[in-house]
Design a protein around this motif. Structure first.
Motif, PDB file in Angstrom:
ATOM      1  N   THR A  28      29.394  -1.135  26.967  1.00 52.72           N
ATOM      2  CA  THR A  28      28.885  -0.093  26.073  1.00 52.72           C
ATOM      3  C   THR A  28      29.373  -0.308  24.642  1.00 52.72           C
ATOM      4  O   THR A  28      28.625  -0.073  23.692  1.00 52.72           O
ATOM      5  CB  THR A  28      29.265   1.319  26.561  1.00 52.72           C
ATOM      6  OG1 THR A  28      30.683   1.444  26.625  1.00 52.72           O
ATOM      7  CG2 THR A  28      28.639   1.615  27.907  1.00 52.72           C
ATOM      8  N   TYR A  29      30.610  -0.773  24.480  1.00 54.75           N
ATOM      9  CA  TYR A  29      31.115  -1.051  23.132  1.00 54.75           C
ATOM     10  C   TYR A  29      30.364  -2.207  22.493  1.00 54.75           C
ATOM     11  O   TYR A  29      30.022  -2.156  21.307  1.00 54.75           O
ATOM     12  CB  TYR A  29      32.615  -1.373  23.158  1.00 54.75           C
ATOM     13  CG  TYR A  29      33.499  -0.242  23.621  1.00 54.75           C
ATOM     14  CD1 TYR A  29      33.204   1.077  23.319  1.00 54.75           C
ATOM     15  CD2 TYR A  29      34.634  -0.499  24.368  1.00 54.75           C
ATOM     16  CE1 TYR A  29      34.012   2.107  23.747  1.00 54.75           C
ATOM     17  CE2 TYR A  29      35.453   0.524  24.796  1.00 54.75           C
ATOM     18  CZ  TYR A  29      35.136   1.827  24.490  1.00 54.75           C
ATOM     19  OH  TYR A  29      35.945   2.849  24.912  1.00 54.75           O
ATOM     20  N   VAL A  30      30.097  -3.256  23.265  1.00 56.07           N
ATOM     21  CA  VAL A  30      29.378  -4.420  22.734  1.00 56.07           C
ATOM     22  C   VAL A  30      27.960  -4.022  22.333  1.00 56.07           C
ATOM     23  O   VAL A  30      27.469  -4.433  21.277  1.00 56.07           O
ATOM     24  CB  VAL A  30      29.379  -5.585  23.751  1.00 56.07           C
ATOM     25  CG1 VAL A  30      28.403  -6.676  23.342  1.00 56.07           C
ATOM     26  CG2 VAL A  30      30.780  -6.151  23.905  1.00 56.07           C
ATOM     27  N   ILE A  31      27.312  -3.205  23.147  1.00 56.42           N
ATOM     28  CA  ILE A  31      25.968  -2.734  22.802  1.00 56.42           C
ATOM     29  C   ILE A  31      26.011  -1.916  21.515  1.00 56.42           C
ATOM     30  O   ILE A  31      25.172  -2.084  20.623  1.00 56.42           O
ATOM     31  CB  ILE A  31      25.355  -1.925  23.963  1.00 56.42           C
ATOM     32  CG1 ILE A  31      25.044  -2.864  25.133  1.00 56.42           C
ATOM     33  CG2 ILE A  31      24.097  -1.186  23.519  1.00 56.42           C
ATOM     34  CD1 ILE A  31      24.652  -2.148  26.412  1.00 56.42           C
ATOM     35  N   ALA A  32      26.985  -1.030  21.385  1.00 56.36           N
ATOM     36  CA  ALA A  32      27.103  -0.204  20.175  1.00 56.36           C
ATOM     37  C   ALA A  32      27.376  -1.066  18.946  1.00 56.36           C
ATOM     38  O   ALA A  32      26.792  -0.842  17.876  1.00 56.36           O
ATOM     39  CB  ALA A  32      28.203   0.833  20.352  1.00 56.36           C
ATOM     40  N   LEU A  33      28.264  -2.058  19.081  1.00 56.98           N
ATOM     41  CA  LEU A  33      28.559  -2.945  17.952  1.00 56.98           C
ATOM     42  C   LEU A  33      27.326  -3.758  17.571  1.00 56.98           C
ATOM     43  O   LEU A  33      27.072  -3.994  16.382  1.00 56.98           O
ATOM     44  CB  LEU A  33      29.728  -3.867  18.293  1.00 56.98           C
ATOM     45  CG  LEU A  33      31.097  -3.202  18.353  1.00 56.98           C
ATOM     46  CD1 LEU A  33      32.110  -4.102  19.047  1.00 56.98           C
ATOM     47  CD2 LEU A  33      31.583  -2.834  16.954  1.00 56.98           C
ATOM     48  N   THR A  34      26.541  -4.157  18.561  1.00 52.79           N
ATOM     49  CA  THR A  34      25.307  -4.896  18.290  1.00 52.79           C
ATOM     50  C   THR A  34      24.301  -4.011  17.565  1.00 52.79           C
ATOM     51  O   THR A  34      23.659  -4.446  16.600  1.00 52.79           O
ATOM     52  CB  THR A  34      24.703  -5.422  19.609  1.00 52.79           C
ATOM     53  OG1 THR A  34      25.671  -6.234  20.271  1.00 52.79           O
ATOM     54  CG2 THR A  34      23.447  -6.231  19.345  1.00 52.79           C
ATOM     55  N   LEU A  35      24.145  -2.780  18.024  1.00 57.04           N
ATOM     56  CA  LEU A  35      23.223  -1.858  17.356  1.00 57.04           C
ATOM     57  C   LEU A  35      23.664  -1.566  15.918  1.00 57.04           C
ATOM     58  O   LEU A  35      22.833  -1.299  15.049  1.00 57.04           O
ATOM     59  CB  LEU A  35      23.106  -0.553  18.146  1.00 57.04           C
ATOM     60  CG  LEU A  35      22.334  -0.632  19.457  1.00 57.04           C
ATOM     61  CD1 LEU A  35      22.484   0.674  20.236  1.00 57.04           C
ATOM     62  CD2 LEU A  35      20.872  -0.932  19.199  1.00 57.04           C
ATOM     63  N   MET A  36      24.969  -1.631  15.677  1.00 57.62           N
ATOM     64  CA  MET A  36      25.498  -1.367  14.342  1.00 57.62           C
ATOM     65  C   MET A  36      25.060  -2.440  13.338  1.00 57.62           C
ATOM     66  O   MET A  36      24.822  -2.136  12.177  1.00 57.62           O
ATOM     67  CB  MET A  36      27.022  -1.298  14.394  1.00 57.62           C
ATOM     68  CG  MET A  36      27.677  -1.044  13.062  1.00 57.62           C
ATOM     69  SD  MET A  36      29.470  -1.029  13.175  1.00 57.62           S
ATOM     70  CE  MET A  36      29.813  -2.738  13.524  1.00 57.62           C
ATOM     71  N   VAL A  37      24.956  -3.684  13.784  1.00 53.05           N
ATOM     72  CA  VAL A  37      24.633  -4.783  12.860  1.00 53.05           C
ATOM     73  C   VAL A  37      23.227  -5.332  13.046  1.00 53.05           C
ATOM     74  O   VAL A  37      22.838  -6.263  12.360  1.00 53.05           O
ATOM     75  CB  VAL A  37      25.664  -5.932  12.981  1.00 53.05           C
ATOM     76  CG1 VAL A  37      27.032  -5.466  12.553  1.00 53.05           C
ATOM     77  CG2 VAL A  37      25.691  -6.518  14.372  1.00 53.05           C
ATOM     78  N   MET A  38      22.465  -4.764  13.961  1.00 54.72           N
ATOM     79  CA  MET A  38      21.107  -5.227  14.213  1.00 54.72           C
ATOM     80  C   MET A  38      20.248  -5.049  12.958  1.00 54.72           C
ATOM     81  O   MET A  38      20.274  -3.979  12.339  1.00 54.72           O
ATOM     82  CB  MET A  38      20.502  -4.437  15.374  1.00 54.72           C
ATOM     83  CG  MET A  38      19.132  -4.884  15.780  1.00 54.72           C
ATOM     84  SD  MET A  38      18.535  -3.965  17.206  1.00 54.72           S
ATOM     85  CE  MET A  38      18.255  -2.365  16.473  1.00 54.72           C
ATOM     86  N   PRO A  39      19.504  -6.074  12.565  1.00 57.01           N
ATOM     87  CA  PRO A  39      18.672  -5.941  11.361  1.00 57.01           C
ATOM     88  C   PRO A  39      17.618  -4.850  11.512  1.00 57.01           C
ATOM     89  O   PRO A  39      17.016  -4.689  12.571  1.00 57.01           O
ATOM     90  CB  PRO A  39      18.004  -7.312  11.235  1.00 57.01           C
ATOM     91  CG  PRO A  39      18.779  -8.224  12.104  1.00 57.01           C
ATOM     92  CD  PRO A  39      19.419  -7.394  13.165  1.00 57.01           C
ATOM     93  N   MET A  40      17.434  -4.109  10.425  1.00 55.71           N
ATOM     94  CA  MET A  40      16.427  -3.050  10.374  1.00 55.71           C
ATOM     95  C   MET A  40      15.773  -3.094   9.008  1.00 55.71           C
ATOM     96  O   MET A  40      16.381  -3.569   8.044  1.00 55.71           O
ATOM     97  CB  MET A  40      17.073  -1.667  10.557  1.00 55.71           C
ATOM     98  CG  MET A  40      17.572  -1.372  11.939  1.00 55.71           C
ATOM     99  SD  MET A  40      18.325   0.265  12.049  1.00 55.71           S
ATOM    100  CE  MET A  40      16.904   1.317  11.892  1.00 55.71           C
ATOM    101  N   PRO A  41      14.552  -2.575   8.899  1.00 60.80           N
ATOM    102  CA  PRO A  41      13.952  -2.456   7.563  1.00 60.80           C
ATOM    103  C   PRO A  41      14.822  -1.565   6.671  1.00 60.80           C
ATOM    104  O   PRO A  41      15.447  -0.613   7.154  1.00 60.80           O
ATOM    105  CB  PRO A  41      12.602  -1.795   7.835  1.00 60.80           C
ATOM    106  CG  PRO A  41      12.318  -2.042   9.281  1.00 60.80           C
ATOM    107  CD  PRO A  41      13.648  -2.148   9.954  1.00 60.80           C
ATOM    108  N   ALA A  42      14.870  -1.885   5.408  1.00 58.49           N
ATOM    109  CA  ALA A  42      15.745  -1.166   4.470  1.00 58.49           C
ATOM    110  C   ALA A  42      15.446   0.334   4.439  1.00 58.49           C
ATOM    111  O   ALA A  42      16.355   1.142   4.254  1.00 58.49           O
ATOM    112  CB  ALA A  42      15.622  -1.758   3.077  1.00 58.49           C
ATOM    113  N   THR A  43      14.188   0.707   4.625  1.00 58.63           N
ATOM    114  CA  THR A  43      13.849   2.131   4.571  1.00 58.63           C
ATOM    115  C   THR A  43      14.456   2.905   5.735  1.00 58.63           C
ATOM    116  O   THR A  43      14.750   4.086   5.611  1.00 58.63           O
ATOM    117  CB  THR A  43      12.321   2.329   4.582  1.00 58.63           C
ATOM    118  OG1 THR A  43      11.774   1.646   5.706  1.00 58.63           O
ATOM    119  CG2 THR A  43      11.702   1.818   3.300  1.00 58.63           C
ATOM    120  N   PHE A  44      14.647   2.242   6.884  1.00 57.55           N
ATOM    121  CA  PHE A  44      15.218   2.902   8.052  1.00 57.55           C
ATOM    122  C   PHE A  44      16.716   2.691   8.161  1.00 57.55           C
ATOM    123  O   PHE A  44      17.399   3.461   8.831  1.00 57.55           O
ATOM    124  CB  PHE A  44      14.553   2.408   9.336  1.00 57.55           C
ATOM    125  CG  PHE A  44      13.097   2.739   9.415  1.00 57.55           C
ATOM    126  CD1 PHE A  44      12.660   4.050   9.344  1.00 57.55           C
ATOM    127  CD2 PHE A  44      12.152   1.734   9.551  1.00 57.55           C
ATOM    128  CE1 PHE A  44      11.314   4.361   9.406  1.00 57.55           C
ATOM    129  CE2 PHE A  44      10.805   2.037   9.619  1.00 57.55           C
ATOM    130  CZ  PHE A  44      10.382   3.346   9.544  1.00 57.55           C
TER     131      PHE A  44
END
Length: 161
Positions: free
Chosen positions: A14-30
Motif C-alpha cells: 500500500t505504501y509503494v502504491i501511494a508513493l507511485t501515485l504521488m509521482v505518477m505523471p498527470m496533466p498540469a491542469t489536474f
C-alpha cells in the motif's frame, strides 16, 4: 524462520502504491488537485493499527517523499511526523467518527501538514504562497471517502493486524 511479520507485505504494498501515485505523471491542469496519497494511506494505517504504524513509519515515508519529489530532505518528513503523532494520539476518537467526520479530520490534518511544509519552504528558500497549494486538502478529504473503505477491505481480506 519468517523474515517479515504477517501483514507487513500488505502494508509495504500500500505504501509503494501511494508513493507511485504521488509521482505518477498527470496533466498540469489536474496535477494541482492531486490528493496527498501517501498521507492518506499512512493516516489510515495509523488509525487502524496504531501499535504497528506510527511516527517511525511516518518519518520513513516522509523521507521517501522528499527524495521522490526532489525537495530538501526532512521537509515532508517533518509534516508527516506531526500529522502521524496527532492521529496516533487521537486514533480512538477518529475511529469512532462517521466517515464524513473522519474526512473533515483528515482534511484538517493534511492542511496542517501542507502548512508545515509551506512554512519550511518559506524558511529554506522563500517560497511564495498561492491558493492552489491547498487544493489537495479538499481532494484528499473527498478521496478519504473512497480510500478508507478500500484499505479496510484490504486489511480484513489479508488479515493485517
Amino acid at each position: 524462520m519468517k523474515l517479515l511479520k504477517p501483514g507487513i507485505v500488505t502494508l509495504l504494498v500500500t505504501y509503494v502504491i501511494a508513493l507511485t501515485l504521488m509521482v505518477m505523471p498527470m496533466p498540469a491542469t489536474f496535477d494541482v488537485f492531486r490528493p496527498d496519497w501517501v498521507t492518506l494511506v499512512m493516516l489510515y494505517w495509523v488509525i487502524a493499527l496504531p501499535h504497528r504504524v506510527s511516527i517511525g513509519t511516518a518519518l520513513i515515508l516522509g523521507v521517501l517523499s522528499d527524495v521522490l519529489l526532489g525537495s530538501i530532505v526532512g521537509v515532508h518528513a517533518l509534516g508527516m511526523v506531526v500529522v502521524a503523532y496527532l492521529a496516533a494520539r487521537n486514533f480512538q476518537r477518529i475511529r469512532n467518527f462517521a466517515l464524513i467526520q473522519q474526512a473533515v479530520v483528515i482534511a484538517v490534518l493534511i492542511l496542517l501538514k501542507r502548512f508545515i511544509i509551506f512554512e519550511a519552504n518559506v524558511f529554506l528558500h522563500d517560497a511564495e504562497f498561492t491558493l492552489s497549494y491547498f487544493w489537495p486538502v479538499l481532494t484528499s478529504a473527498v478521496f478519504w471517502l473512497w480510500v478508507f473503505p478500500l484499505l479496510r477491505k484490504v486489511r480484513r481480506q489479508f488479515g493485517v493486524s
